[in-house]
Write a protein that holds these residues in place. Structure first.
Motif, short mmCIF file in Angstrom:
data_model
loop_
_atom_site.label_atom_id
_atom_site.label_comp_id
_atom_site.label_asym_id
_atom_site.label_seq_id
_atom_site.Cartn_x
_atom_site.Cartn_y
_atom_site.Cartn_z
N ARG A 183 1.37 -1.19 -0.08
CA ARG A 183 -0.15 -0.01 -0.08
C ARG A 183 0.69 1.23 0.22
O ARG A 183 1.04 2.10 -0.74
N ARG A 184 1.80 1.02 0.77
CA ARG A 184 2.86 2.50 0.93
C ARG A 184 3.51 2.64 -0.77
O ARG A 184 3.47 3.67 -0.75
N VAL A 185 3.75 1.37 -1.28
CA VAL A 185 4.49 1.85 -2.25
C VAL A 185 3.72 2.17 -4.08
O VAL A 185 4.07 3.45 -4.10
N ARG A 186 2.17 2.05 -3.73
CA ARG A 186 1.02 1.98 -4.34
C ARG A 186 0.80 3.58 -3.98
O ARG A 186 0.69 4.67 -4.91
N GLU A 187 0.70 4.19 -3.06
CA GLU A 187 1.15 5.23 -2.48
C GLU A 187 1.82 6.77 -3.16
O GLU A 187 1.26 7.43 -3.40
N ARG A 188 2.71 5.66 -3.32
CA ARG A 188 3.70 7.19 -3.92
C ARG A 188 4.35 6.37 -5.05
O ARG A 188 4.55 7.88 -6.07
N ILE A 189 4.41 5.41 -6.05
CA ILE A 189 4.71 5.96 -7.04
C ILE A 189 3.12 5.49 -8.20
O ILE A 189 3.76 4.71 -9.63
N GLU A 199 0.42 2.55 -10.25
CA GLU A 199 0.00 0.81 -9.84
C GLU A 199 0.96 0.54 -11.20
O GLU A 199 0.88 -0.88 -10.73
N ASN A 200 1.26 1.21 -12.01
CA ASN A 200 2.38 1.30 -13.17
C ASN A 200 4.45 -0.37 -12.71
O ASN A 200 4.71 0.95 -12.83
N PHE A 201 3.83 -0.97 -11.41
CA PHE A 201 5.30 -1.25 -11.62
C PHE A 201 5.52 -2.78 -11.03
O PHE A 201 3.81 -3.69 -10.82
N SER A 202 6.62 -3.56 -11.30
CA SER A 202 6.20 -5.21 -10.52
C SER A 202 7.56 -5.55 -9.85
O SER A 202 8.31 -4.19 -8.99
N TYR A 203 6.97 -6.37 -9.45
CA TYR A 203 8.39 -7.08 -7.96
C TYR A 203 9.18 -8.27 -8.33
O TYR A 203 8.41 -8.59 -9.48
N VAL A 204 10.72 -8.01 -7.56
CA VAL A 204 10.99 -9.22 -8.21
C VAL A 204 11.09 -9.58 -6.56
O VAL A 204 11.68 -9.73 -5.60
N ILE A 215 12.19 -14.37 2.54
CA ILE A 215 12.05 -13.64 0.50
C ILE A 215 12.49 -12.49 1.08
O ILE A 215 11.82 -11.73 1.56
N VAL A 216 13.42 -11.76 0.25
CA VAL A 216 13.17 -10.51 -0.29
C VAL A 216 12.60 -10.41 -1.40
O VAL A 216 12.53 -10.83 -2.29
N VAL A 217 11.66 -8.91 -1.26
CA VAL A 217 10.41 -8.59 -1.68
C VAL A 217 11.56 -7.12 -2.47
O VAL A 217 11.28 -6.33 -1.76
N LYS A 218 11.39 -6.77 -3.51
CA LYS A 218 12.02 -5.48 -4.17
C LYS A 218 11.34 -4.95 -5.25
O LYS A 218 10.54 -6.11 -6.32
N VAL A 219 10.88 -3.49 -5.20
CA VAL A 219 9.84 -2.73 -6.58
C VAL A 219 11.57 -3.03 -7.64
O VAL A 219 12.46 -2.97 -7.88
N ASP A 220 11.01 -3.78 -8.89
CA ASP A 220 11.83 -4.50 -9.76
C ASP A 220 12.98 -3.21 -10.52
O ASP A 220 13.57 -2.95 -10.53
N GLU A 221 11.69 -2.03 -10.82
CA GLU A 221 12.08 -1.17 -12.03
C GLU A 221 13.21 -0.45 -11.61
O GLU A 221 12.64 0.44 -10.28
N LEU A 222 14.15 0.39 -11.11
CA LEU A 222 15.15 1.46 -10.77
C LEU A 222 14.45 2.69 -10.78
O LEU A 222 14.91 3.45 -10.15
N GLU A 223 13.93 2.87 -11.72
CA GLU A 223 13.47 4.66 -11.40
C GLU A 223 12.61 4.42 -10.59
O GLU A 223 12.65 5.95 -9.74
N HIS A 224 11.36 3.48 -10.61
CA HIS A 224 10.37 4.01 -8.67
C HIS A 224 11.54 3.79 -8.34
O HIS A 224 10.99 4.22 -6.46
N GLN A 225 12.35 2.93 -8.32
CA GLN A 225 13.43 2.82 -6.50
C GLN A 225 13.64 4.15 -6.24
O GLN A 225 14.19 4.46 -4.69
N GLU A 226 14.11 4.62 -6.79
CA GLU A 226 14.75 5.75 -7.09
C GLU A 226 13.01 6.95 -6.44
O GLU A 226 13.76 7.93 -5.79
N GLU A 227 12.59 7.18 -7.22
CA GLU A 227 11.52 7.45 -6.82
C GLU A 227 11.15 7.17 -4.87
O GLU A 227 10.88 7.88 -4.31
N LEU A 228 10.97 6.06 -4.18
CA LEU A 228 9.94 6.18 -3.33
C LEU A 228 11.54 6.27 -2.25
O LEU A 228 11.41 6.48 -1.54
N GLY A 229 12.87 5.76 -2.69
CA GLY A 229 13.77 6.51 -1.93
C GLY A 229 14.36 5.37 -0.88
O GLY A 229 13.37 4.62 -0.32
N PHE A 230 14.69 5.98 0.17
CA PHE A 230 15.22 5.48 1.44
C PHE A 230 14.78 6.04 2.61
O PHE A 230 14.23 7.47 2.72
N THR A 231 14.53 5.43 4.27
CA THR A 231 14.28 6.12 4.78
C THR A 231 15.81 6.71 6.29
O THR A 231 17.16 6.22 5.36
#
Length: 668
Positions: A98-104, A106-111, A283-299
């Protein structure tokens, strides 16, 4: 053979041995017998010994292990190796989604990848050759264990392309190797390792590389830290690239379009986990697209684009013998269950946290109960529940005391806290725990001054606060139990060396509430000196991006204490450095650039440079680059195929530049 022929044969042998090694340790498809491999290796060893000028650091012979090391050097990671946040159930995974979708959107995938239970490592290659390997350490600074990592056959010493890059991976000990190692240690009457993770970590921290070489370790590489000359758009693309270069990656990963697909993948591996030849703990779950990773950022501690799902912990039953109270560095009084020893997830457990009085009441825990114990995240033992059917009537209820068990001061419960806390600043337990924290690795890093020695010194009244550490003498230390001449000399040298630490180490070591190692570095970098931090107001502190109200209040309150001022003066008098020694940020007002002080968002595909390069340039020009568009955004730089961010910028009236306009401004 002539010298030219020998050089040609050496190169031929290296190529063949590297190829055979790749087939055996990465593909698990050997094409030559072991005897043939050994024969060729011996031939190469002989040729290199006879012709030392032909020996190179990427030769297969360099895996056998060099001479013992005197110690491990500290190294700073090019990109911090942050830890991941954890999820322990479906609800937490869905919250993450939910937190991921609120920021970026619906158009993304997980690995999804298996979380290998080993030791995280960083590998640096220059022009395709392995030049350094390091442990994760505190995420910012690790230890150089290059010689030990070179002994792992699955780590290529030379890549298939002459690329310069940093990769991250997990070194581990396969289950058969672990069993074989422990059998040998039992025969030699040595202590056995509790689990493969501890065995792998212990092997890679041996000063003698030959010991590491004998332990049959392996590695899975799971990510690209930095890479020159290659644009990678997604994590899955990165995994494919790593395979092309000859790295061993774990094949059991999957691209998932929804969180429901992720949960299904996890469920399958909970069942199949025991069949693997290596240990995994989640299991490690990651947003696949690096563009979206950059947009989500870090704590401050972890990326927002990834989470580690931890498998349900193994649960066992044992008897609760008593409850002890421990007073921590911040005065929190924590009840701890003392248990009949029991094996949980590979290690013997005798103590487990009970957290606080409310939890004891909620679970109706009594002394003498038979209780269910598990390891939270397979690490920290905790009491899950009570088996009421096994009660005999002799069990005893427990309640927290009104007085501190260490100093007899009144215990208080602060607003919005469930824990009882001793607020006496002179409480011996808090002082002792504070001293242990001060000398720890991420703080002042004083080797040889661990918990046992600190406790002895405190008990003998040789130290009362951290400044007393710098007054210790040879005569005082030599009288302590198990402290010989060499130990004392080394300890005094370590204390002396710690005086030269940069300010952030001291600041973290003081144990100010809400100031972790990363925040301490930020404060030290921004203010430059302890005096400036001590004089800072709440407004000054909150003006820093990473500092919130809670941290600012805590820092100001801490330095309002007159005793703290006296302590800092004592430390200065002892020669302890109070100045930041790292790279200093350039003040925005000193930067002559149209971007200085602006909040900028990059979106779409840039043609002339990568988005990462553009971000570095903008930050050097004094801009703050963020991942999402808001009313506070000053400028959006849009490349090809810019999507929702461009639309949002236009709807908010934010200025938008093309890449060409951006480059024109840079070239003016």
């Amino acid at each position: 053979m002539t010298m030219k022929e020998e050089a040609k044969r050496v190169e031929e042998l290296r190529q063949l041995l590297n190829h055979y090694n790749y087939e055996y340790h990465v593909l698990d498809q050997p094409t030559v017998p072991d005897a043939e491999y050994d024969r060729m290796m011996n031939e190469l060893l002989t040729l290199e010994e006879e012709n030392p000028e032909l020996k190179t650091q990427d030769s297969p012979t360099q895996r056998v292990g060099g001479p013992p090391l005197s110690g491990f050097q500290k190294v700073e990671h090019r990109v911090p190796m942050l830890s991941l946040g954890n999820a322990f159930g479906e609800d937490e995974l869905k919250d993450f989604d939910r937190r991921v979708r609120e920021r970026i959107g619906e158009n993304f995938s997980y690995v999804c990848e298996l979380k290998i239970d080993g030791l995280a490592v960083s590998l640096i290659y220059e022009d395709g050759v392995l030049v350094r390997g390091a442990t994760r350490g505190d995420g910012t600074v690790g230890e150089d264990i290059t010689q030990n990592l070179k002994t792992i056959p699955a780590i290529p010493l030379r890549l298939s392309e002459n690329v310069s890059m940093e990769v991250r991976g997990e070194a581990y000990m396969p289950k058969p190797s672990f069993l074989k190692l422990n059998e040998a240690r039992e025969k030699n009457e040595q202590d056995v390792f509790a689990n493969p993770r501890n065995a792998a970590a212990g092997s890679l921290r041996q000063l003698d590389p030959k010991i590491a070489a004998s332990r049959n370790l392996s590695v899975f590489v799971y990510g690209v830290g930095t890479v020159e000359g290659r644009e990678i758009d997604s994590h899955s693309d990165g995994l494919d690239f790593l395979n092309e270069l000859g790295f061993k990656t774990n094949p059991e990963w999957k691209r998932c379009e929804t969180i429901e697909d992720v949960i299904k993948f996890i469920g399958g591996w909970i069942e199949k986990r025991p069949d693997l030849s290596y240990e995994i703990d989640g299991i490690v779950v990651k947003v696949d697209e690096l563009e979206h990773q950059e947009e989500l950022g870090f704590t401050a501690k972890s990326p927002r684009w990834a989470i580690a799902y931890k498998f349900p912990a193994e649960e066992v039953v044992t008897k609760l013998l008593s409850i002890e109270l421990n007073v921590g560095r911040t005065g929190v009084v924590t009840p701890t269950a003392v248990l009949e020893p029991v094996l949980v997830a590979g290690t013997t457990v005798q103590r487990a946290s009970l957290h606080n009085e409310d939890l004891i009441r909620e679970k109706d825990i009594k002394i003498g109960d038979y209780v269910v114990v598990k390891k939270a995240g397979d690490i920290i033992p905790e009491v899950v529940s009570v088996i009421e059917d096994r009660r005999t009537g002799n069990e005893e209820s427990f309640s927290m005391p009104e007085k501190c068990p260490e100093c007899e001061s009144d215990l208080v419960r602060l607003e919005e806290e469930v824990a009882l806390r001793c607020i006496n600043p002179k409480c011996p337990a808090q002082l002792r725990e504070g001293l242990i924290h001060f000398v720890s690795r991420n703080a002042m890093n004083i080797d040889g001054l661990g918990e046992r020695v600190i406790t002895q010194l405190f008990r003998e009244k040789l130290i009362h606060d951290v400044a007393d550490i710098y007054k210790l003498t040879h005569e005082q230390l030599i009288e302590l139990e198990r402290m010989g001449e060499k130990s004392v000399t080394n300890l005094l040298e370590a204390i002396q060396t710690s005086k030269e630490n940069s300010l952030e180490k001291l600041l973290f070591g003081l144990g100010i509430r809400h100031v972790g190692a990363k925040a301490a570095r930020t404060l030290a970098q921004q203010f430059g000196s302890m005096d400036s931090i001590m004089e800072a107001s709440i407004e000054d502190l909150e003006a820093i991006n990473e500092v919130g109200q809670k941290m600012a209040d805590s820092v100001v309150r801490y330095f309002q204490n007159e005793e703290v001022h006296e302590l800092i003066e004592e430390l200065k008098g002892a020669g302890v450095n109070t100045i930041y020694k790292g790279p200093k940020p350039v003040a925005v007002e000193d930067i002559d650039s149209v971007f200085a002080g602006k909040t900028v968002v990059l979106t779409g595909k840039l043609e002339q440079m990568s988005r990462g390069d553009a971000k570095k340039i903008l930050e050097q020009q004094g801009a703050k680059v963020t991942g999402s568009v808001s009313k506070s955004t000053d400028l959006v730089i849009a490349g090809e195929e810019a999507g929702s961010k461009l639309e949002k910028a236009e709807s908010l009236g934010v200025e938008v530049w093309s890449e060409n306009r951006f480059l024109e401004e840079l070239n003016e």
